[in-house]
Scaffold this active site. Sequence first.
Site: not given
Length: 319
Positions: A11, A72-73, A102-103, A125, A127, A129, A171, A185
């Site tokens: 991403g 993507r691959c 990312g991962d 990323t 995310d 993460d 995710r 808030g």
Amino acid sequence: MRKIGVLTSGGDAPGMNAGVRAVVRAAIYRGLEVVGIRRGYAGLLDGDFKPMALESVGDIIQRGGTCLYTARCLEFLTEDGQRRGYQRLIDADVDGLVVFGGDGSFRGAQKLHNLGIKTIGVPSTIDNDIGACDANIGFDTAVQTAIEAIDKIRDTATSHERTYVIEVMGRSAGHIALSAGLAGGAESVLIPEVPYKLEDVVAKLQRGVARGKKHSIIIVAEGAGHGGEIGRYIEEHTGFDTRVTVLGHVQRGGAPSATDRVLASRLGAHSVELLVQGVSGHMAATQHGELTSVPFDEVFQSDRKPDKAVYELADILSI
């Protein structure tokens, strides 16, 4: 080290362009050649390479997305695909590779490292993460985008005396939801790392109305539940006028924040330095503000969880 390749995978994240710019300019400063690999590992397998010069990365530091594109691959998940990618790099005389992602992107980089290509990963990323580092490129911008939307939605929630459920990305991680929920808030923040009961959310809303509260904001991470279903539950069990907004991919786009530009620039330049030093199979990172590197195996074993104290603070301040 004579020639470095750079690609963006998975991403897109705001700040990737700033990172690519840093890789290219830091490498050229050191007298190295640089090739950009377009469309991630898919482009690697297709041999979609382009030489990168100083002017190649002019006027991109402020742009979101990635000038190298991404894709993507599935083929690269196979041993045959990985060996083909390795051979593409050998044929192009590429000695080292910088991978922003990312991962999943790092796991691909580790495969190339195991085959003999020096590789460095750069955590990118929204995310947030990827663990073993202070922050991931793109997270700060994504939170700011979410906050801007939440602030605007609160204006209309106030005007119409409504309850709004706002679903944010991430995710299976709740980092965006927690940061945006605290800064915005929100009355409740629902994240996948902390179990919750919708009846508790409803009870909290009802307590607020009982003391005269006219509107409420519920933030839900996409990995914690579907915003539409949560909104219907609230409306059915309270009778409150409830609306649902799914922010979606708007959180990926937009100009990166100054924080993300600085982080990406530091990590991009540091990745070149690591390759020149002979480091491979590592992630470039900052820890406590200092530049370092972490072996991929340690990165994969790390588990970045939202700060429990921050979650509890968000709950306390929303009484």
